[in-house]
Design an enzyme around this catalytic site. Sequence first.
Site, PDB file in Angstrom:
ATOM      1  N   LYS A  47      84.617  43.594 -74.483  1.00  0.00           N
ATOM      2  CA  LYS A  47      85.563  43.587 -75.585  1.00  0.00           C
ATOM      3  C   LYS A  47      86.917  42.655 -75.804  1.00  0.00           C
ATOM      4  CE  LYS A  47      87.040  47.733 -77.169  1.00  0.00           C
ATOM      5  NZ  LYS A  47      88.145  48.954 -76.807  1.00  0.00           N
ATOM      6  N   ARG A 117      94.561  48.279 -75.013  1.00  0.00           N
ATOM      7  CA  ARG A 117      92.736  48.454 -75.550  1.00  0.00           C
ATOM      8  C   ARG A 117      91.902  48.712 -74.034  1.00  0.00           C
ATOM      9  NH1 ARG A 117      90.379  46.074 -80.794  1.00  0.00           N
ATOM     10  NH2 ARG A 117      89.066  46.826 -80.653  1.00  0.00           N
ATOM     11  N   GLY A 126      83.446  57.139 -70.483  1.00  0.00           N
ATOM     12  CA  GLY A 126      84.146  57.690 -69.518  1.00  0.00           C
ATOM     13  C   GLY A 126      85.445  57.074 -69.641  1.00  0.00           C
ATOM     14  N   MET A 128      89.456  54.554 -70.212  1.00  0.00           N
ATOM     15  CA  MET A 128      90.880  55.357 -71.205  1.00  0.00           C
ATOM     16  C   MET A 128      90.652  54.441 -73.271  1.00  0.00           C
ATOM     17  SD  MET A 128      94.571  54.415 -70.055  1.00  0.00           S
ATOM     18  CE  MET A 128      94.417  53.224 -71.877  1.00  0.00           C
ATOM     19  N   ARG A 361      79.889  43.376 -80.750  1.00  0.00           N
ATOM     20  CA  ARG A 361      80.098  43.812 -80.184  1.00  0.00           C
ATOM     21  C   ARG A 361      78.255  43.626 -80.712  1.00  0.00           C
ATOM     22  NH1 ARG A 361      81.746  49.835 -77.842  1.00  0.00           N
ATOM     23  NH2 ARG A 361      81.875  50.463 -80.179  1.00  0.00           N
ATOM     24  N   HIS A 484      65.865  64.615 -59.346  1.00  0.00           N
ATOM     25  CA  HIS A 484      64.661  65.257 -58.852  1.00  0.00           C
ATOM     26  C   HIS A 484      64.385  65.615 -60.259  1.00  0.00           C
ATOM     27  CE1 HIS A 484      62.316  69.355 -58.250  1.00  0.00           C
ATOM     28  NE2 HIS A 484      61.517  68.127 -57.922  1.00  0.00           N
ATOM     29  N   SER A 802      37.005  44.423 -59.809  1.00  0.00           N
ATOM     30  CA  SER A 802      37.771  45.683 -60.364  1.00  0.00           C
ATOM     31  C   SER A 802      38.829  46.389 -60.019  1.00  0.00           C
ATOM     32  CB  SER A 802      37.363  46.062 -61.617  1.00  0.00           C
ATOM     33  OG  SER A 802      38.085  47.014 -62.066  1.00  0.00           O
ATOM     34  N   CYS A 870      41.851  48.372 -63.192  1.00  0.00           N
ATOM     35  CA  CYS A 870      41.364  48.900 -64.456  1.00  0.00           C
ATOM     36  C   CYS A 870      42.340  50.428 -64.061  1.00  0.00           C
ATOM     37  CB  CYS A 870      39.779  49.476 -64.145  1.00  0.00           C
ATOM     38  SG  CYS A 870      38.976  50.335 -62.906  1.00  0.00           S
ATOM     39  N   TYR A 890      42.528  39.718 -66.244  1.00  0.00           N
ATOM     40  CA  TYR A 890      43.086  40.763 -67.749  1.00  0.00           C
ATOM     41  C   TYR A 890      44.050  42.271 -66.781  1.00  0.00           C
ATOM     42  CZ  TYR A 890      39.242  43.040 -65.735  1.00  0.00           C
ATOM     43  OH  TYR A 890      38.058  44.122 -65.185  1.00  0.00           O
TER      44      TYR A 890
HETATM   45  P1  ADP Z   1      86.602  52.322 -78.681  1.00  0.00           P
HETATM   46  O1  ADP Z   1      86.296  50.974 -77.585  1.00  0.00           O
HETATM   47  O2  ADP Z   1      87.432  53.377 -78.609  1.00  0.00           O
HETATM   48  O3  ADP Z   1      86.069  51.934 -80.352  1.00  0.00           O
HETATM   49  P2  ADP Z   1      88.963  50.518 -79.411  1.00  0.00           P
HETATM   50  O4  ADP Z   1      89.807  49.773 -78.288  1.00  0.00           O
HETATM   51  O5  ADP Z   1      87.950  49.762 -80.270  1.00  0.00           O
HETATM   52  O6  ADP Z   1      88.216  51.806 -78.685  1.00  0.00           O
HETATM   53  O7  ADP Z   1      90.312  51.553 -80.299  1.00  0.00           O
HETATM   54  C1  ADP Z   1      89.811  52.006 -81.076  1.00  0.00           C
HETATM   55  C2  ADP Z   1      90.598  52.668 -83.226  1.00  0.00           C
HETATM   56  O8  ADP Z   1      91.544  51.824 -82.756  1.00  0.00           O
HETATM   57  C3  ADP Z   1      88.966  51.385 -83.704  1.00  0.00           C
HETATM   58  O9  ADP Z   1      89.137  51.507 -84.939  1.00  0.00           O
HETATM   59  C4  ADP Z   1      90.261  50.103 -83.747  1.00  0.00           C
HETATM   60  O10 ADP Z   1      89.238  49.487 -84.296  1.00  0.00           O
HETATM   61  C5  ADP Z   1      91.094  50.529 -83.960  1.00  0.00           C
HETATM   62  N1  ADP Z   1      92.467  49.803 -82.999  1.00  0.00           N
HETATM   63  C6  ADP Z   1      92.956  49.323 -81.808  1.00  0.00           C
HETATM   64  N2  ADP Z   1      93.582  47.968 -82.108  1.00  0.00           N
HETATM   65  C7  ADP Z   1      93.770  47.517 -83.119  1.00  0.00           C
HETATM   66  C8  ADP Z   1      94.872  47.306 -83.828  1.00  0.00           C
HETATM   67  N3  ADP Z   1      95.384  46.125 -83.143  1.00  0.00           N
HETATM   68  N4  ADP Z   1      95.218  46.837 -84.571  1.00  0.00           N
HETATM   69  C9  ADP Z   1      94.882  48.209 -85.737  1.00  0.00           C
HETATM   70  N5  ADP Z   1      93.304  49.050 -85.014  1.00  0.00           N
HETATM   71  C10 ADP Z   1      93.290  48.797 -83.989  1.00  0.00           C
HETATM   72 MG    MG Z   2      85.296  50.239 -80.608  1.00  0.00          MG
END
Ligand code: ADP
Ligand code: MG
Length: 918
Positions: A47, A117, A126, A128, A361, A484, A802, A870, A890
């Site tokens: 990100k 973020r 998983g 935050m 992304r 498994h 073969s 084959c 082949y």
């Molecule tokens: P996730 O990885 O779960 O998508 P994000 O970090 O992308 O988490 O953020 C969750 C939401 O909050 C997304 O919709 C994102 O666009 C929004 N968001 C994150 N940072 C900001 C910001 N600085 N201003 C406005 N919206 C934000």
């Molecule tokens: Mg996001």
Amino acid sequence: MWLLYYDQSLEEDLMSNKWVYLFDEVTEAEKYVDGDWEKVRALLGGKGANLGDMTRAGVPVPPGFTVTTEACNAYLAAGEQFPPGMWEQELGALRATEAKTGKKFGDPSNPLLVSCRSGAKFSMPGMMDTVLNIGLNDEVVMGMTELTGDERFVYDSYRRLVQMFGSVVMGIADEPFEEILTEARQQAGVESDSDLTAADWKEVTEKFKRLFKAETGRDFPQDPQEQIKLATEAVFKSWNGKRAIDYRNAAKIAHDLGTGVNIQTMVFGNMGNNSATGVAMTRNATTGENHIEGDYLTNAQGEDVVAGIRLTKPIEQLESEMPESYAQFAEICRKLERHYREMQDVEFTVEQGKLWMLQTRDGKRTAQAAVRIAVDMAEDGLITKEQAVLRVTPEQVDFFLHPQFKAESIQAAVDAGEKLATGLNVSPGAAVGQIAFDADLAERWAKEEGKEVIMVRPETRPDDVHGMLAARGIMTSRGGRTSHAALVARQFGTPAVVGVAALDIDLDKREMRVGARVIKEGDWISLDGTVGDVYLGQLETVVPDIDDPYLIKLLSWADEARRLQVWANADYPPDARQARQFGAQGIGLCRTEHMFFEPERLPYVQRMIMHQDEPAVVKESLDTLLPYQREDFAGLFRAMDGLPVIIRLIDPPLHEFLPTQLDLALEVDELQRSGGDTAVLAEKRDQLEAVEKMHEANPMLGLRGVRLGIHLAALTRMQVRAIFEAACQVAKEGVDVQPEVMIPLTSHVNELRVQQSALEEEGKKVMAEQGVTINYKFGTMIEIPRAALTADEMAEYAQFFSYGTNDLTQTTFGISRDDAEKGFLIEYMEKKILPENPFASIDEAGVGKLMEIGVKLGRQTRPEMEIGICGEHGGDPKSVAFCHKIGLNYVSCSPFRVPIARLAAGQIALVEKGVSAK
Ligand code: ADP
Ligand code: MG
Ligand code: MG
């Protein structure tokens, strides 16, 4: 003294380390890791790296900075202590962000708010959750109210911060917050949050703060810097949270990558009706069509769109609602695609008419979309055709050959809230069935009651296999890609999803829970083993179109790239035609014995076997069989006009054509007791006697292959006569016929000398009789180590080799496949004694080495020698790559694997050339 000195230098080292990069310092980050973008992603997280990259490209991104994954690792290694200098750098970056925005963090008269973020190199469910609106406190709220004149907006933001901070950073459960919200709506007599007033939000905020204190024993932090500090720490710690560790284990992500922390200026999509927020894909992720697809909300914040609490609008509507922002957005999408040369998955916010990009992304997509996007991008010149070939995986081509859920059916299930959970996609395909919580029930339901069953277990064990085999699909709540359940499912081609952590299975109550939902044994579920999703109810399936024009084009590009030819294993003309349609360039294996099993022929085969020592009977039987075989081969030759056809002479041990000893003994017994027809009884007795005489302790290592061919010379001679008569016949019809006669299971050159010379003579005799000359080859399978080791001698007779890698794997390992796959092989893979099933993918170190030796020695004697494979490995992408590397001509595989092999062969040639997908 020395220690002290050492510590100091380490300290200085850490101090001078750059722990924090502003979004506009991405070039510096790149220099630090020697320009390798993958390493930038590892340093800043996906990100953060892309936020920096977008900033550099001039895309409007709210200013901010990234705390590196190195800082995260240092923090965790030091027992949860920020590394020296890191916090100061974070504050410095905050000041730089203030300068860029002209706002001040914590200043009520002109406040800067930020989000926090998380973001690791690979996106991880998983990790935050994001905390928005950091920087608000009681004072700042007042200042902001004055500034914006919108008290409702300000308190809405504040209560969001207290809730998110409380739950995400401090670990308070969500429910008590939700209860307060529900209560507020009830009190105000409204249905939706958007109908709550400023006063309502003010009161909610107060209640949230009281909850915060009651749960954590401290006040909600009023110091904005402390808010950032605690949030940063929480992100770092989340790297070692249970959810994150489980996910990494399951998805095979390294535990030492660490996560980045992104602190970013808040922009608000909830500042009135000239504000909006949304998510979009730059192309249609289901079909691959080249148009932007997405959802947005007017006057809302980011998480509202994904949370599904309000009905979103399709992105096209933004075009009429905010034409300027939309035009700019569409232009940015195009620009991002050109920059990344990939379909992008983006987040955006419009704040009072100004567009901001918050994330980009590479977008996830279906197999159809992957193929179409790769082709479209190549045709638009964004990438080369070669890159397009590398961008589609063999599994995605495989997708076109398995049943899948209908896209509309998936959408309907999602809309109805019936998507239950996601796990690991370990075995592709779609499966629908009723839940059975144990193997015995699964088997009983499937076999006795004809039900469609999905077997669901916490995990599976070897004594569950009978249930797994009877089930349409398999799901487990625990276990990873090599569990498994995963191994067995792949082995038998059963769709499976494993490691569905959200599942709580209660075997005693015969039910499972997902969140608050209870699902009982016998309920219907649908598994998508291709992506790992699980749905409640019965989704509709379809088999995707293998004639998809984009797939055809992509495969034709793979064909341009590859050196390896792709042939097919086919016994009958319809299979051969199918294979040819899929792009096969020859038949690498036609098993003639299949033809002997047909009802009108089997009695003659049996008679011949029973009376092996009576030339007259043998001749009569063979004379009857000859025309059948001739017709079989003629059909195959016509279907493959212009292409080589390899026909293998009889291979299996003869007892396979006779009833089993046990069945015969029972029949004889029965006839004796009931005083049945004496003629029949006599015949059965003869058969029983013959079968007993032919009994072998290890028939797979007994009288079969060339040994049988030599032993029953008249039979192989008949087969060769049939091949040549058919060839001459179709040649007269004008068909370009290229028969190749293959002698199986040789281990010594003398076997070839004896058998091949006699057979070639027969072939020449037929050509003379018919007055036709055709191009033919005689050759042998290499499926015994000795044959590979003496390939130079073998090549004196054999005009082609073969590799029969099924048998070669058995004979090299000294294990019998049937016994192994049912038994110890799974255990071996679980214990990592074998890295993978050698019957699925060539064991390069052992079997592969023999193959390499065979190629080298064979071509030493006969430089232009045609060599192929084959065995079933011929359709396995990894094995295809290996065959390319050792210089085979082949690979031959089942008709349905031909498209996959074409792609895999193209890809390995391109990789060898140094082409990369990006
Ligand atoms: P996730 O990885 O779960 O998508 P994000 O970090 O992308 O988490 O953020 C969750 C939401 O909050 C997304 O919709 C994102 O666009 C929004 N968001 C994150 N940072 C900001 C910001 N600085 N201003 C406005 N919206 C934000
Ligand atoms: Mg996001
Ligand atoms: Mg064999």
